[in-house]
Design an enzyme around this catalytic site. Structure first.
Site, PDB file in Angstrom:
ATOM      1  N   LYS A 112     -60.662 -16.201  -8.623  1.00  0.00           N
ATOM      2  CA  LYS A 112     -61.012 -16.098  -7.185  1.00  0.00           C
ATOM      3  C   LYS A 112     -62.399 -16.293  -7.018  1.00  0.00           C
ATOM      4  O   LYS A 112     -62.802 -17.084  -5.999  1.00  0.00           O
ATOM      5  CB  LYS A 112     -60.502 -15.135  -6.381  1.00  0.00           C
ATOM      6  CG  LYS A 112     -58.889 -15.146  -6.278  1.00  0.00           C
ATOM      7  CD  LYS A 112     -58.123 -14.528  -5.479  1.00  0.00           C
ATOM      8  CE  LYS A 112     -56.688 -14.687  -5.088  1.00  0.00           C
ATOM      9  NZ  LYS A 112     -56.035 -13.981  -4.222  1.00  0.00           N
ATOM     10  N   LYS A 194     -50.968 -22.626 -10.806  1.00  0.00           N
ATOM     11  CA  LYS A 194     -50.060 -21.831 -10.042  1.00  0.00           C
ATOM     12  C   LYS A 194     -49.936 -22.193  -8.532  1.00  0.00           C
ATOM     13  O   LYS A 194     -50.951 -22.499  -8.228  1.00  0.00           O
ATOM     14  CB  LYS A 194     -50.187 -20.226 -10.362  1.00  0.00           C
ATOM     15  CG  LYS A 194     -50.843 -19.588  -9.285  1.00  0.00           C
ATOM     16  CD  LYS A 194     -50.691 -18.072  -9.155  1.00  0.00           C
ATOM     17  CE  LYS A 194     -51.567 -17.633  -8.137  1.00  0.00           C
ATOM     18  NZ  LYS A 194     -51.013 -16.562  -7.356  1.00  0.00           N
ATOM     19  N   LYS A 197     -51.248 -19.833  -1.976  1.00  0.00           N
ATOM     20  CA  LYS A 197     -51.308 -20.114  -0.588  1.00  0.00           C
ATOM     21  C   LYS A 197     -52.789 -20.626  -0.376  1.00  0.00           C
ATOM     22  O   LYS A 197     -53.151 -21.043   0.576  1.00  0.00           O
ATOM     23  CB  LYS A 197     -51.318 -18.655   0.094  1.00  0.00           C
ATOM     24  CG  LYS A 197     -49.810 -17.987  -0.132  1.00  0.00           C
ATOM     25  CD  LYS A 197     -49.912 -16.904   0.849  1.00  0.00           C
ATOM     26  CE  LYS A 197     -49.280 -15.766   0.067  1.00  0.00           C
ATOM     27  NZ  LYS A 197     -50.377 -14.776  -0.318  1.00  0.00           N
TER      28      LYS A 197
HETATM   29  N1  AQP Z   1     -46.927 -19.452  -8.128  1.00  0.00           N
HETATM   30  C1  AQP Z   1     -46.227 -18.205  -8.051  1.00  0.00           C
HETATM   31  N2  AQP Z   1     -45.205 -18.276  -8.909  1.00  0.00           N
HETATM   32  C2  AQP Z   1     -44.790 -16.907  -9.013  1.00  0.00           C
HETATM   33  N3  AQP Z   1     -44.951 -15.894  -8.431  1.00  0.00           N
HETATM   34  C3  AQP Z   1     -45.973 -15.998  -7.266  1.00  0.00           C
HETATM   35  N4  AQP Z   1     -46.684 -15.113  -6.471  1.00  0.00           N
HETATM   36  C4  AQP Z   1     -47.790 -15.656  -5.981  1.00  0.00           C
HETATM   37  N5  AQP Z   1     -47.833 -16.829  -6.496  1.00  0.00           N
HETATM   38  C5  AQP Z   1     -46.714 -17.293  -7.364  1.00  0.00           C
HETATM   39  C6  AQP Z   1     -46.299 -13.643  -6.439  1.00  0.00           C
HETATM   40  O1  AQP Z   1     -46.092 -13.629  -4.990  1.00  0.00           O
HETATM   41  C7  AQP Z   1     -46.341 -12.025  -4.706  1.00  0.00           C
HETATM   42  C8  AQP Z   1     -47.238 -11.961  -3.592  1.00  0.00           C
HETATM   43  O2  AQP Z   1     -48.172 -12.821  -3.486  1.00  0.00           O
HETATM   44  P1  AQP Z   1     -49.352 -12.286  -2.951  1.00  0.00           P
HETATM   45  O3  AQP Z   1     -49.714 -13.052  -1.639  1.00  0.00           O
HETATM   46  O4  AQP Z   1     -49.725 -10.849  -2.937  1.00  0.00           O
HETATM   47  O5  AQP Z   1     -50.611 -12.723  -4.057  1.00  0.00           O
HETATM   48  P2  AQP Z   1     -51.016 -13.857  -4.725  1.00  0.00           P
HETATM   49  O6  AQP Z   1     -50.750 -13.801  -5.978  1.00  0.00           O
HETATM   50  O7  AQP Z   1     -52.594 -13.696  -4.383  1.00  0.00           O
HETATM   51  O8  AQP Z   1     -50.358 -15.287  -3.842  1.00  0.00           O
HETATM   52  P3  AQP Z   1     -50.942 -16.710  -3.654  1.00  0.00           P
HETATM   53  O9  AQP Z   1     -49.889 -17.423  -3.119  1.00  0.00           O
HETATM   54  O10 AQP Z   1     -51.623 -17.068  -5.087  1.00  0.00           O
HETATM   55  O11 AQP Z   1     -52.091 -16.396  -2.453  1.00  0.00           O
HETATM   56  P4  AQP Z   1     -53.545 -16.710  -2.637  1.00  0.00           P
HETATM   57  O12 AQP Z   1     -54.063 -18.119  -2.724  1.00  0.00           O
HETATM   58  O13 AQP Z   1     -54.132 -15.960  -1.661  1.00  0.00           O
HETATM   59  O14 AQP Z   1     -54.196 -15.970  -3.732  1.00  0.00           O
HETATM   60  C9  AQP Z   1     -46.816 -11.435  -5.810  1.00  0.00           C
HETATM   61  O15 AQP Z   1     -45.669 -10.872  -6.538  1.00  0.00           O
HETATM   62  C10 AQP Z   1     -47.343 -12.787  -6.568  1.00  0.00           C
HETATM   63  O16 AQP Z   1     -47.358 -12.161  -7.924  1.00  0.00           O
END
Ligand code: AQP
Length: 327
Positions: A112, A194, A197
């Site tokens: 990040k 992966k 968001k």
């Molecule tokens: N691609 C993914 N595949 C499986 N699990 C995923 N999670 C996130 N992306 C994937 C799981 O979703 C839960 C909530 O995610 P979060 O919003 O707390 O955290 P994150 O991992 O930071 O999500 P994103 O979508 O990747 O957002 P950004 O882009 O903001 O970093 C968690 O259990 C996570 O493991």
């Protein structure tokens, strides 16, 4: 005594099927087996820049989506992290216990911070300490997450162990719970990354509130390969990812799916996948629309959740402060 589950989700961007398949739907399914606390982690969200009005709206949207996906506020506690101040307070105390070297090993910060470049904040670096506080405040046994969060849950466990060995038995040691299938859903436009968001491409993620024609368009454009065979194969990440999504939405096993699409082309498979995903999300989208039509309903649920979470969090915080010799 039922084991305690804690998990969180950031109110950032649009919630996608990666979040849903790896985390949210398991949270909903395990509500009777465990005692559950689910948290909208808005303090984590501000580790990268957020537009205040958008953040406020996203907190309600994500809460509504969790309820629409089956999180039952009568059986589970659902609340917003910043409504319980013990999260930020315990994070500071843990900052003074966690060695820098542990934090420097966190791969999510490395990824990040590359995206953020000169905007990287201390908060982004400190994210795992706040996450450890979230988990440890509630005597959590199990943390259901996607693969990407495993390292952070392990850091929470190591932190608990370190604190216990310095100050005496205080924290329960939490375990990550990672699903066997779908722990890492990949981007449709780039199956090596992966699904996330914060990726901006319009063909990257299927969002939970996407209408059918948008879902179909994204799936039809999804990156595959020049081979024709529709088979689960980790060496072919595009088709493997789409088949995994199909498997999770349909509930069928791999052999059934491979035989169903034997001799068919990618276009046929993608059309069927779009129908399965659309149908899989339809009930959730309908419930979300009903819920948001009732003004004040989500806010009332979140207030009740914070009121139920706060006493347990404050009790742990007080115990920790006493052990450290504060106050
Ligand atoms: N691609 C993914 N595949 C499986 N699990 C995923 N999670 C996130 N992306 C994937 C799981 O979703 C839960 C909530 O995610 P979060 O919003 O707390 O955290 P994150 O991992 O930071 O999500 P994103 O979508 O990747 O957002 P950004 O882009 O903001 O970093 C968690 O259990 C996570 O493991």
């Amino acid at each position: 005594m039922k084991k305690r589950v804690f998990s969180g989700i950031q109110p950032t961007g649009d919630i996608h099927i990666g979040n849903y398949l790896a985390a949210i739907r398991h949270w909903a399914a395990m509500q009777d087996k465990y005692e559950n606390i689910f948290c909208i982690v808005d303090l984590h969200a501000i580790t990268v820049p957020q537009e205040p009005k958008v953040l406020k709206a996203k907190i309600r949207e994500v809460s509504g989506l969790l309820i629409a996906a089956g999180i039952d506020p009568a059986r589970s506690i659902l609340f917003v992290q910043s409504h319980v101040s013990a999260h930020a307070e315990l994070a500071w105390l843990l900052n003074c216990v966690i060695p820098m070297g542990w934090m420097q090993r966190m791969t999510q910060f490395k990824d990040k911070s590359q995206k953020q470049r000169e905007q990287v904040t201390v908060g982004l670096f400190d994210y795992p300490s706040l996450m450890a506080a979230d988990i440890l405040l509630y005597d959590t046994d199990v943390v259901p997450v996607g693969e990407d969060q495993k390292q952070h849950v392990e850091l929470a466990r190591d932190t608990a162990q370190r604190f216990n060995s310095i100050y005496g038995e205080t924290f329960v040691l939490p375990e990550p719970m990672i699903p066997d299938v779908g722990a890492r859903i990949m981007g449709l436009d780039d199956p090596m990354k992966k699904m996330s968001k914060s990726e901006s491409g319009s063909g990257h993620a299927i969002n939970l509130l996407d209408p059918p024609e948008v879902i179909r368009g994204k799936i039809m454009r999804a990156t595959t390969d020049s081979l024709r065979e529709i088979r689960f194969d980790e060496n072919r990440p595009g088709i493997n990812n789409l088949l995994t999504i199909y498997q999770l939405f349909s509930g069928d096993n791999k052999a059934e799916i491979e035989s169903r699409f034997e001799g068919k082309g990618y276009a046929d498979f993608k059309k069927t996948l779009a129908e399965v995903v659309t149908e899989g999300l339809r009930p959730l989208q309908e419930r979300y629309r009903e819920l948001t039509a009732e003004p004040g309903r989500i806010d009332a649920i979140l207030k009740d959740g914070a009121d139920r979470a706060r006493p347990a969090a404050e009790k742990t915080l007080k115990k920790v402060m006493d052990k450290i010799g504060l106050g």
